[in-house]
Write an enzyme that holds these catalytic residues in place. Sequence first.
Site, PDB file in Angstrom:
ATOM      1  N   ASP A  57      -0.216  -4.507  -5.126  1.00  0.00           N
ATOM      2  CA  ASP A  57       0.114  -4.523  -3.701  1.00  0.00           C
ATOM      3  C   ASP A  57       1.615  -4.320  -3.504  1.00  0.00           C
ATOM      4  OD1 ASP A  57      -0.325  -4.543  -1.000  1.00  0.00           O
ATOM      5  OD2 ASP A  57      -0.619  -6.693  -0.827  1.00  0.00           O
ATOM      6  N   GLY A  88      -0.621  -2.358   8.094  1.00  0.00           N
ATOM      7  CA  GLY A  88      -0.045  -3.109   9.206  1.00  0.00           C
ATOM      8  C   GLY A  88      -0.839  -4.360   9.535  1.00  0.00           C
ATOM      9  N   HIS A 102       2.638  -0.543  -2.720  1.00  0.00           N
ATOM     10  CA  HIS A 102       3.493  -0.136  -1.596  1.00  0.00           C
ATOM     11  C   HIS A 102       4.915   0.140  -2.081  1.00  0.00           C
ATOM     12  CE1 HIS A 102       0.796  -1.051   1.847  1.00  0.00           C
ATOM     13  NE2 HIS A 102       0.254  -1.908   0.995  1.00  0.00           N
ATOM     14  N   ASP A 112       7.765   0.250  -0.375  1.00  0.00           N
ATOM     15  CA  ASP A 112       8.779  -0.675   0.154  1.00  0.00           C
ATOM     16  C   ASP A 112       8.619  -2.088  -0.385  1.00  0.00           C
ATOM     17  OD1 ASP A 112       6.430  -0.963   1.577  1.00  0.00           O
ATOM     18  OD2 ASP A 112       7.335  -0.812   3.556  1.00  0.00           O
ATOM     19  N   HIS A 142      -2.996   0.471  -5.681  1.00  0.00           N
ATOM     20  CA  HIS A 142      -2.568  -0.119  -4.408  1.00  0.00           C
ATOM     21  C   HIS A 142      -1.168  -0.695  -4.599  1.00  0.00           C
ATOM     22  CE1 HIS A 142      -3.824  -2.147  -0.454  1.00  0.00           C
ATOM     23  NE2 HIS A 142      -2.548  -2.437  -0.645  1.00  0.00           N
ATOM     24  N   GLU A 155      -8.644  -8.179   4.838  1.00  0.00           N
ATOM     25  CA  GLU A 155      -7.531  -8.974   4.302  1.00  0.00           C
ATOM     26  C   GLU A 155      -7.133 -10.025   5.335  1.00  0.00           C
ATOM     27  OE1 GLU A 155      -2.997  -8.394   2.515  1.00  0.00           O
ATOM     28  OE2 GLU A 155      -3.785  -6.944   3.962  1.00  0.00           O
ATOM     29  N   HIS A 197      -6.744  -0.508   4.716  1.00  0.00           N
ATOM     30  CA  HIS A 197      -6.600  -1.954   4.552  1.00  0.00           C
ATOM     31  C   HIS A 197      -7.627  -2.634   5.458  1.00  0.00           C
ATOM     32  CE1 HIS A 197      -2.679  -1.048   2.777  1.00  0.00           C
ATOM     33  NE2 HIS A 197      -2.502  -2.332   2.500  1.00  0.00           N
TER      34      HIS A 197
END
Length: 332
Positions: A277, A170, A13, A15, A11, A200, A197
């Site tokens: 993450d 998102g 990301h 960006d 997991h 969370e 996701h």
Amino acid sequence: MRPHRPYIDLHCHLDGSITPEIAKKLAALQQISLPARDDAELERLLSLPPDCESLDDFLRCFALPLSLMQTREGIKEAVFLVQENLRSQGVVYAELRFAPQLHKEQGLTQAQVVDAALEGLHHSPLLCNLILCCMRGKESQVREANLETVELARRCLTDHGGVAALDLAGAEGLYPTRDFQEEFRLAASYGIPFTIHAGEADGPDSVRWAIEMGARRIGHGVRAVQNPQVLALLKERHIPLELCPTSNRQTRAVTDMAGYPLRQFLTLGIPVTVNTDDMAICRTTVAQEFAYLRDHFSLTPEEETVLYRNAVEAAFTNEETRQILYCKVSES
């Protein structure tokens, strides 16, 4: 001192993994002026302070890295550099996720975005796959782009060195998981594996919806602990959770880390994994995540071994790669 283990990050990301060093390289490559006077200011723009108190602080960190990945060269180089950073940390397998629809500001199509990412992927020797993210938002604003992402995943799908799965990312608290059934019903019909996701920023019902929609893994999932029936469902279907402790603490997905449900999940036999993450935003690595769990939850070597093997089993990859990873985690 425990022996070093080869790490796996499921997991991660893209960006959220643009460190100051990577940002400077991307800016120089594309002749972009960075909005920072020095390295300290650049780090503040790209990452959170240790005492982060709000999700707003977390979300603001994505603006700059996304601005550096709007061209083919920027995307290709970013994927390569993030892989090399992971490799330098002892990571032997990773899955990088990103939303192609967020990289179109300078005229690229989603297909061109993914092509650029694949080119960067193949420049690094790290065993790595891509996960394409659909995005939460108002139906009228995201549905068409999300369906395009699903179709793109179908065309590019592979289980080795390419696009291996889909995700839904998102604002989970604003746009419930159940509102995105159309996209993932289509993905399921194509046989595309996906994670979502859930649990969370929203409660355990979000996890339930993700499971019922066919998710093979759950991103985060920490709030599943609030509902015994959802926990039972995770256990019964043996669905892995992608835990990200530092991120969960910073976004306040878990308000009191003394009650972090890692061991509860382990005791129930739910296959949990440990991940970063957004390693640049959170200023973390997989090694640091494990160190945190040892220091704060007395994670045992036996439990670590279970977590490593869970990651191998949960990976969106082929059996050949899985056996390579089993050997790596078993020999260390």
